[in-house]
Design a protein around this motif. Sequence first.
Motif, PDB file in Angstrom:
ATOM      1  N   GLU A   1       0.813  -1.221   0.000  1.00 34.93           N
ATOM      2  CA  GLU A   1       0.000   0.000   0.000  1.00 34.93           C
ATOM      3  C   GLU A   1       0.847   1.273   0.000  1.00 34.93           C
ATOM      4  OE1 GLU A   1      -0.405  -2.453   2.414  1.00 34.93           O
ATOM      5  OE2 GLU A   1      -2.026  -3.444   1.332  1.00 34.93           O
ATOM      6  N   GLY A   2       2.174   1.125   0.011  1.00 37.93           N
ATOM      7  CA  GLY A   2       3.051   2.288  -0.001  1.00 37.93           C
ATOM      8  C   GLY A   2       3.480   2.761   1.377  1.00 37.93           C
ATOM      9  N   HIS A   3       3.192   1.978   2.397  1.00 38.91           N
ATOM     10  CA  HIS A   3       3.584   2.311   3.765  1.00 38.91           C
ATOM     11  C   HIS A   3       4.799   1.485   4.167  1.00 38.91           C
ATOM     12  CE1 HIS A   3      -0.334   4.063   3.535  1.00 38.91           C
ATOM     13  NE2 HIS A   3      -0.990   2.924   3.712  1.00 38.91           N
ATOM     14  N   VAL A   4       5.233   1.673   5.386  1.00 35.10           N
ATOM     15  CA  VAL A   4       6.280   0.850   5.980  1.00 35.10           C
ATOM     16  C   VAL A   4       5.720   0.279   7.271  1.00 35.10           C
ATOM     17  CG1 VAL A   4       8.531   0.936   7.136  1.00 35.10           C
ATOM     18  CG2 VAL A   4       8.228   2.055   4.929  1.00 35.10           C
ATOM     19  N   GLU A   5       5.937  -1.017   7.499  1.00 33.91           N
ATOM     20  CA  GLU A   5       5.507  -1.620   8.751  1.00 33.91           C
ATOM     21  C   GLU A   5       6.722  -2.162   9.478  1.00 33.91           C
ATOM     22  OE1 GLU A   5       2.803  -4.920   8.312  1.00 33.91           O
ATOM     23  OE2 GLU A   5       4.090  -5.924   6.860  1.00 33.91           O
ATOM     24  N   LEU A   6       6.609  -2.243  10.798  1.00 30.67           N
ATOM     25  CA  LEU A   6       7.718  -2.736  11.592  1.00 30.67           C
ATOM     26  C   LEU A   6       7.206  -3.381  12.867  1.00 30.67           C
ATOM     27  CD1 LEU A   6       8.491  -0.678  14.250  1.00 30.67           C
ATOM     28  CD2 LEU A   6       8.825   0.853  12.327  1.00 30.67           C
ATOM     29  N   LYS A   7       8.042  -4.250  13.401  1.00 29.37           N
ATOM     30  CA  LYS A   7       7.855  -4.791  14.745  1.00 29.37           C
ATOM     31  C   LYS A   7       9.160  -4.553  15.478  1.00 29.37           C
ATOM     32  CE  LYS A   7       4.246  -8.210  14.111  1.00 29.37           C
ATOM     33  NZ  LYS A   7       3.856  -9.628  14.293  1.00 29.37           N
ATOM     34  N   VAL A   8       9.051  -4.142  16.732  1.00 30.44           N
ATOM     35  CA  VAL A   8      10.238  -3.808  17.507  1.00 30.44           C
ATOM     36  C   VAL A   8      10.075  -4.292  18.941  1.00 30.44           C
ATOM     37  CG1 VAL A   8       9.386  -1.481  18.043  1.00 30.44           C
ATOM     38  CG2 VAL A   8      11.839  -1.948  18.124  1.00 30.44           C
ATOM     39  N   GLU A   9      11.170  -4.799  19.493  1.00 31.75           N
ATOM     40  CA  GLU A   9      11.220  -5.219  20.889  1.00 31.75           C
ATOM     41  C   GLU A   9      12.398  -4.548  21.579  1.00 31.75           C
ATOM     42  OE1 GLU A   9       9.541  -9.788  20.924  1.00 31.75           O
ATOM     43  OE2 GLU A   9      11.692  -9.467  20.977  1.00 31.75           O
ATOM     44  N   GLY A  10      12.205  -4.246  22.844  1.00 31.21           N
ATOM     45  CA  GLY A  10      13.280  -3.677  23.636  1.00 31.21           C
ATOM     46  C   GLY A  10      12.756  -3.195  24.966  1.00 31.21           C
ATOM     47  N   GLU A  11      13.607  -2.492  25.695  1.00 31.83           N
ATOM     48  CA  GLU A  11      13.194  -1.913  26.971  1.00 31.83           C
ATOM     49  C   GLU A  11      12.175  -0.807  26.703  1.00 31.83           C
ATOM     50  OE1 GLU A  11      13.946  -3.245  29.836  1.00 31.83           O
ATOM     51  OE2 GLU A  11      15.154  -4.726  28.770  1.00 31.83           O
ATOM     52  N   GLN A  12      11.233  -0.630  27.621  1.00 27.70           N
ATOM     53  CA  GLN A  12      10.094   0.261  27.405  1.00 27.70           C
ATOM     54  C   GLN A  12      10.495   1.657  26.957  1.00 27.70           C
ATOM     55  OE1 GLN A  12       7.141   0.231  30.485  1.00 27.70           O
ATOM     56  NE2 GLN A  12       6.129   2.041  29.702  1.00 27.70           N
ATOM     57  N   GLN A  13      11.352   2.336  27.702  1.00 30.21           N
ATOM     58  CA  GLN A  13      11.714   3.711  27.350  1.00 30.21           C
ATOM     59  C   GLN A  13      12.452   3.764  26.021  1.00 30.21           C
ATOM     60  OE1 GLN A  13      10.577   6.473  29.094  1.00 30.21           O
ATOM     61  NE2 GLN A  13      11.192   7.402  27.166  1.00 30.21           N
TER      62      GLN A  13
END
Length: 90
Positions: A39-51
Amino acid sequence: MIHYYAIVKGRVQGVGFRYFVQGEANNRGMKGWVRNTDEGHVELKVEGEQQAVHDFLETVRKGSPFSKVTDIQMEPLTELAYYKNFRIKG
């Protein structure tokens, strides 16, 4: 540790945005992935410490020098995926 899914809209394809996201993630020790959508967007998934994740997503919202982010939709995920690194998919 927290896990987020996000869709970034705007001028985010063809401007090096995925590489920008990957660089920011790696600099901050984030794990996950980023990819273009049909659709012309970028998607991501990210993990890490909250801040760190919240700071990372705020940087993604601001965008890279050549991009123009018009919207970012973020959703916390309940389970961790335990990614090994942060990579560009597809």
